[in-house]
Write a protein that holds these residues in place. Sequence first.
Motif, mmCIF file in Angstrom:
data_model
loop_
_atom_site.group_PDB
_atom_site.id
_atom_site.type_symbol
_atom_site.label_atom_id
_atom_site.label_comp_id
_atom_site.label_asym_id
_atom_site.label_seq_id
_atom_site.Cartn_x
_atom_site.Cartn_y
_atom_site.Cartn_z
ATOM 1 N N SER A 11 16.499 44.161 6.219
ATOM 2 C CA SER A 11 16.729 44.540 5.115
ATOM 3 C C SER A 11 15.331 45.175 4.578
ATOM 4 C CB SER A 11 16.884 43.779 4.118
ATOM 5 O OG SER A 11 15.801 42.842 4.087
ATOM 6 N N LYS B 153 20.954 44.806 -5.540
ATOM 7 C CA LYS B 153 20.972 44.907 -4.098
ATOM 8 C C LYS B 153 22.364 44.528 -3.928
ATOM 9 C CE LYS B 153 16.384 42.513 -3.983
ATOM 10 N NZ LYS B 153 15.625 41.450 -3.525
ATOM 11 N N ASP B 154 22.734 44.958 -2.546
ATOM 12 C CA ASP B 154 24.237 44.825 -2.043
ATOM 13 C C ASP B 154 23.882 43.424 -1.216
ATOM 14 O OD1 ASP B 154 22.962 45.089 0.486
ATOM 15 O OD2 ASP B 154 23.791 47.166 0.857
ATOM 16 N N GLN B 155 24.960 42.912 -0.611
ATOM 17 C CA GLN B 155 25.031 41.481 0.195
ATOM 18 C C GLN B 155 23.952 41.527 1.112
ATOM 19 O OE1 GLN B 155 29.238 41.440 1.234
ATOM 20 N NE2 GLN B 155 29.716 40.501 -0.813
ATOM 21 N N ARG B 156 23.578 42.742 1.678
ATOM 22 C CA ARG B 156 22.747 42.656 2.926
ATOM 23 C C ARG B 156 21.275 42.779 2.572
ATOM 24 N NH1 ARG B 156 24.171 46.904 7.015
ATOM 25 N NH2 ARG B 156 24.481 48.403 4.984
ATOM 26 N N LYS C 113 21.620 49.007 -3.898
ATOM 27 C CA LYS C 113 23.012 49.195 -4.003
ATOM 28 C C LYS C 113 23.309 50.513 -4.573
ATOM 29 C CE LYS C 113 27.261 47.339 -5.762
ATOM 30 N NZ LYS C 113 27.921 45.992 -6.777
#
Length: 488
Positions: free
Chosen positions: A416, A429-432, A436
């Motif tokens: 990340s 943020k996205d899941q990773r 986002k």
Amino acid sequence: MGKITGFIEFERVAESYEAPGARLKHYKEFVLALEDKQAQVQGARCMDCGIPFCNTGCPVNNIIPDWNDLVYRQEWKQALDVLHSTNNFPEFTGRICPAPCEEACTLNISNEPVGIKSIEHAIIDKGWEQGWVVPQPPLKKSGKKVAVVGSGPAGLAAAQQLARAGHSVTVFEKSNRIGGLLRYGIPDFKLDKSLIERRVSQMEAEGVEFLASTYVGAAADATEDGLNVITTAELDEQFDAVIMAGGSEAPRDLPVPGRELGGVHFAMDFLRQQNKRNAGDRIANQISAAGKHVIVIGGGDTGSDCVGTSNRQGAASVTQIELMPRPPEHENKALTWPYWPAKLRTSSSHVEGCERDWAITTKSFQGDKGKLKKLVCARVEWVKDDTTGQMKMQEVEGSEFELKADLVFLAMGFVSPVAAVLDAFGVEKDQRGNVKANVDNYRTSRDKVFSAGDMRRGQSLVVWAIREGRQCARAVDEFLMGASLLPR
């Protein structure tokens, strides 16, 4: 495109390399580019295939058949114009891109694709030699100010596009030199850093301001002493739009027993130090592979770069190990073409000297008096789970073995962006753990803040970063002006 019968008459000719024994003595580029006549013949091989899969195989959608044809006809300047219409920095991609366009080439069905990357390399080098690459300052200024955080390929592409659209652009870079991971993540023998310098000079003439050694965020999170710090609140106050275009810099760790031993390092720390030394910086306690047995954990490009750098430093031995099984020598074209195939790839660094092994897990690092001495490893196999259908790793019973090691480089990819930077901006943020933002408008959850490149999509190729930087620039231009003439 090209000569109608060229693909039948002419064989593929690849770029040649300086011999390994000679190139290991320096950190300069060693690829011998095609001569004009060779490039012309390779351009002639581009067939009238009807559907140019190379265009879609290329992330920036280079108009490849057109400039192949122009090189065949020796219309070099026009070929350069076509190349630049989709790619701001072909001198970077013509050297370090893995060439997914060639995998998608129709002639690759017979394993003889057009040498697209080598032709691109020849076009842009001739453009610089002939003085055709010149600043393109805007005819008028918009009065809008844009901040770009990060000077890697995404940030540079976005900055150049926006400056040409008439906006006042400032690029912030925490390192002491401009270029991001182009500068410090790629060895000099693959990308000479003078190529970055001349693009920076061009962009400065176009109105872009560069501020190196400047950290964006909270002063407490700055990782180096002596950095200038600008807060996100100050950016918000001073600029009409902000682009987050940093890299994916949080490396994947290997938390096994003995990880704390001296001699175990992240790959990027090693590569960055050598590039800094090549640039004239003094490095205290530089990580050195001289006379040491080196193990590189990770089979990608970063691992390969560690191999090449270790050999140039005079390593006693270099071994690269990979958790995944050994890929096939050749892909099944009927199943994979025109997409990027999984197959065994041997880099120029591997040819220079390296033992390689696959399907290996590292169980522990062992040493003496705080210094690494060996790795304890085991063979693994990948089996399909009957319930989920997913492939799972399991250790092969009785396969444990040891590898002598004085130095280990962890080159297992990046997970990340640095979290502190994202937290300072307060973006979702996205899941990773990436920023986002979608690829329609590249907007984040924070007003007038955009994101592109690795910080948004995760670890990826330079060519993908350039694409996202260009598309993000158009989105920012539309946001500021209501419409945009920038290409997408």
